[in-house]
Design a protein around this motif. Sequence first.
Motif, PDB file in Angstrom:
ATOM      1  N   TYR C 103       0.841  -1.199   0.000  1.00 59.14           N
ATOM      2  CA  TYR C 103       0.000   0.000   0.000  1.00 59.14           C
ATOM      3  C   TYR C 103       0.877   1.250   0.000  1.00 59.14           C
ATOM      4  O   TYR C 103       0.607   2.221  -0.707  1.00 59.14           O
ATOM      5  N   LYS C 104       1.924   1.209   0.814  1.00 59.54           N
ATOM      6  CA  LYS C 104       2.811   2.370   0.908  1.00 59.54           C
ATOM      7  C   LYS C 104       3.470   2.682  -0.435  1.00 59.54           C
ATOM      8  O   LYS C 104       3.728   3.846  -0.755  1.00 59.54           O
ATOM      9  N   LEU C 108       0.142   5.833  -0.369  1.00 58.41           N
ATOM     10  CA  LEU C 108      -1.019   6.000   0.506  1.00 58.41           C
ATOM     11  C   LEU C 108      -0.583   6.374   1.926  1.00 58.41           C
ATOM     12  O   LEU C 108       0.379   5.830   2.447  1.00 58.41           O
ATOM     13  N   THR C 109      -1.311   7.316   2.534  1.00 57.95           N
ATOM     14  CA  THR C 109      -1.079   7.588   3.946  1.00 57.95           C
ATOM     15  C   THR C 109      -1.831   6.540   4.761  1.00 57.95           C
ATOM     16  O   THR C 109      -2.685   5.819   4.254  1.00 57.95           O
ATOM     17  N   ILE C 110      -1.501   6.477   6.034  1.00 60.33           N
ATOM     18  CA  ILE C 110      -2.139   5.471   6.891  1.00 60.33           C
ATOM     19  C   ILE C 110      -3.639   5.729   6.997  1.00 60.33           C
ATOM     20  O   ILE C 110      -4.442   4.794   7.064  1.00 60.33           O
ATOM     21  N   GLU C 112      -5.577   7.044   4.647  1.00 61.27           N
ATOM     22  CA  GLU C 112      -6.213   6.601   3.410  1.00 61.27           C
ATOM     23  C   GLU C 112      -6.388   5.080   3.412  1.00 61.27           C
ATOM     24  O   GLU C 112      -7.401   4.557   2.944  1.00 61.27           O
ATOM     25  N   ILE C 113      -5.402   4.390   3.961  1.00 68.32           N
ATOM     26  CA  ILE C 113      -5.519   2.931   4.054  1.00 68.32           C
ATOM     27  C   ILE C 113      -6.712   2.563   4.930  1.00 68.32           C
ATOM     28  O   ILE C 113      -7.539   1.714   4.571  1.00 68.32           O
ATOM     29  N   PHE C 114      -6.816   3.218   6.091  1.00 68.80           N
ATOM     30  CA  PHE C 114      -7.937   2.940   6.990  1.00 68.80           C
ATOM     31  C   PHE C 114      -9.269   3.170   6.271  1.00 68.80           C
ATOM     32  O   PHE C 114     -10.202   2.383   6.387  1.00 68.80           O
TER      33      PHE C 114
ATOM     34  N   LYS D  27       2.013   7.451  -8.660  1.00 57.88           N
ATOM     35  CA  LYS D  27       2.520   8.468  -7.744  1.00 57.88           C
ATOM     36  C   LYS D  27       3.001   9.713  -8.497  1.00 57.88           C
ATOM     37  O   LYS D  27       3.412  10.688  -7.896  1.00 57.88           O
ATOM     38  N   ARG D  88      -5.728   3.835  -8.968  1.00 58.83           N
ATOM     39  CA  ARG D  88      -4.999   3.484  -7.754  1.00 58.83           C
ATOM     40  C   ARG D  88      -5.908   2.708  -6.800  1.00 58.83           C
ATOM     41  O   ARG D  88      -5.564   1.617  -6.346  1.00 58.83           O
ATOM     42  N   ILE D  92      -5.551  -1.202  -5.469  1.00 61.98           N
ATOM     43  CA  ILE D  92      -5.368  -1.486  -4.053  1.00 61.98           C
ATOM     44  C   ILE D  92      -6.549  -2.276  -3.512  1.00 61.98           C
ATOM     45  O   ILE D  92      -6.378  -3.233  -2.757  1.00 61.98           O
ATOM     46  N   LEU D  96      -6.678  -5.493  -1.304  1.00 66.59           N
ATOM     47  CA  LEU D  96      -7.211  -5.307   0.046  1.00 66.59           C
ATOM     48  C   LEU D  96      -8.279  -6.339   0.392  1.00 66.59           C
ATOM     49  O   LEU D  96      -8.326  -6.854   1.520  1.00 66.59           O
ATOM     50  N   PHE D 114      -6.355  -2.118  12.566  1.00 68.71           N
ATOM     51  CA  PHE D 114      -5.795  -0.766  12.563  1.00 68.71           C
ATOM     52  C   PHE D 114      -4.599  -0.688  13.502  1.00 68.71           C
ATOM     53  O   PHE D 114      -3.564  -0.103  13.179  1.00 68.71           O
ATOM     54  N   ILE D 117      -1.627  -2.331  11.947  1.00 68.44           N
ATOM     55  CA  ILE D 117      -1.067  -1.571  10.830  1.00 68.44           C
ATOM     56  C   ILE D 117      -0.284  -0.365  11.345  1.00 68.44           C
ATOM     57  O   ILE D 117       0.809  -0.056  10.847  1.00 68.44           O
ATOM     58  N   TYR D 121       3.469   0.521  10.330  1.00 68.88           N
ATOM     59  CA  TYR D 121       3.689   1.741   9.539  1.00 68.88           C
ATOM     60  C   TYR D 121       4.810   2.590  10.123  1.00 68.88           C
ATOM     61  O   TYR D 121       4.877   2.869  11.279  1.00 68.88           O
TER      62      TYR D 121
END
Lengths: 121, 121, 121, 121
Positions: C103-104, C108-110, C112-114, D27, D88, D92, D96, D114, D117, D121
């Motif tokens: 994902y990174k 993606l920020t954390i 956005e992942i959530f 990106k 994107r 993902i 996911l 969460f 992660i 992270y």
Amino acid sequence: MNIAISNTSEKPIYQQIFEQISAQIIKGEIEKGYILPPIRQAAKELRLSIITIKKAWEELERCGLIYTVTGKGCFVAELSSDEIRQKRDEMIMKQLVEDTSYYKSFGLTIDEIFELIKKVY
Amino acid sequence: MNIAISNTSEKPIYQQIFEQISAQIIKGEIEKGYILPPIRQAAKELRLSIITIKKAWEELERCGLIYTVTGKGCFVAELSSDEIRQKRDEMIMKQLVEDTSYYKSFGLTIDEIFELIKKVY
Amino acid sequence: MNIAISNTSEKPIYQQIFEQISAQIIKGEIEKGYILPPIRQAAKELRLSIITIKKAWEELERCGLIYTVTGKGCFVAELSSDEIRQKRDEMIMKQLVEDTSYYKSFGLTIDEIFELIKKVY
Amino acid sequence: MNIAISNTSEKPIYQQIFEQISAQIIKGEIEKGYILPPIRQAAKELRLSIITIKKAWEELERCGLIYTVTGKGCFVAELSSDEIRQKRDEMIMKQLVEDTSYYKSFGLTIDEIFELIKKVY
DNA sequence: GTGGTCTAGACCACG
DNA sequence: GTGGTCTAGACCACC
């Protein structure tokens, strides 16, 4: 010289040019005896390689739609309307035979084909 | 597995195979759940490279007409007749759009196209 | 023994079995000391090859979730809840590290992942 | 073209390449309209077979991230930031769905996921 | 020069 | 046994 080129199409560029010019000649949009622009100029206008233009011109000559006079340029052939019609049917038929055999391979009846063509048209 | 390969055709071999098998599946000539011959066997029978066969199979899978189970083989997808019909129209439409635009470029009306197709059919 | 197998999944069958049984053990759905069904029987029930079942059992043993007593069968390991939790975190973490790095890689920020996980969950 | 290949990874090489380049495009690290290195050059640089590179490029084209012009090269597609974002999320999401179903099989709640992660992270 | 296709082998994981 | 991947060449059409 009104040509639209698609780079993403699967059709080679020289064939796109050939098809468009031949269609224009057959439809009478380019008058008989008209001189096609010199290869170098056409290449410059369309931003294409000279080779590409040359190949399109060669195809046109092979079909008898234009003729080259060395040192003077390429002229649109002076054909009677009968000859034109004959050439048109020749070109279209060649394509049509291939197309319909493709549709038939899927078991489509002639009416189903008409139905689909209507949708597209 | 009744495939005819033309080496002289402009169409790539893998596409010829794809078209013929997909047509057979869509026409119901290959029953659902049927196992396609192993790629190596097909390659041997048709005297082609494994990769060529593989590419055809991949296209079929991408269209949802077959699914492969690693280590077991490639199976004809079990689709409803509606799904089959939809896939058929999809594939033909794609071709049809290109074809009709070619005829139209010669100034043919839809009725003239019908007339010509009738002759060929 | 409640296992769901997908033939079309990209995951190998033995791994599907491994994941489902290990999850069941860790969640306490299979009690400690329980004897797994004999390979041959499991293979018959799931309509799979003995080799496939054997591979899944081997994976479970490598993880310390079951142990084999030759001639008697495969037993679910008797682990303390701490050990269970540790094993769970181990297995999950291994996967998680790989996933998040994927994902990174897309920037993606954390948060956005959530956001995306919430959608899926 | 900054690609890291792992021969020990379970992922096929062509997919590693696909993922890295697609991530770079998404990106914005590779600008729109940029020409990817010729497959033969890329193959040489990465010491891989032409076909391996080709397969990666094909995946990129299928995703609409690049388009190839025969005889000219492969270009990075000119997509709006919205389209990019959509692509994107598509890519993902696909991953996911599989990942979360794995975590869920261990009985993890969304909050526990969460928590984990965040740690990674 | 470019990409598109094809070959004839090979090794691997899976079942 | 199966398919999945990969190699190291080759020839072709197109630009």
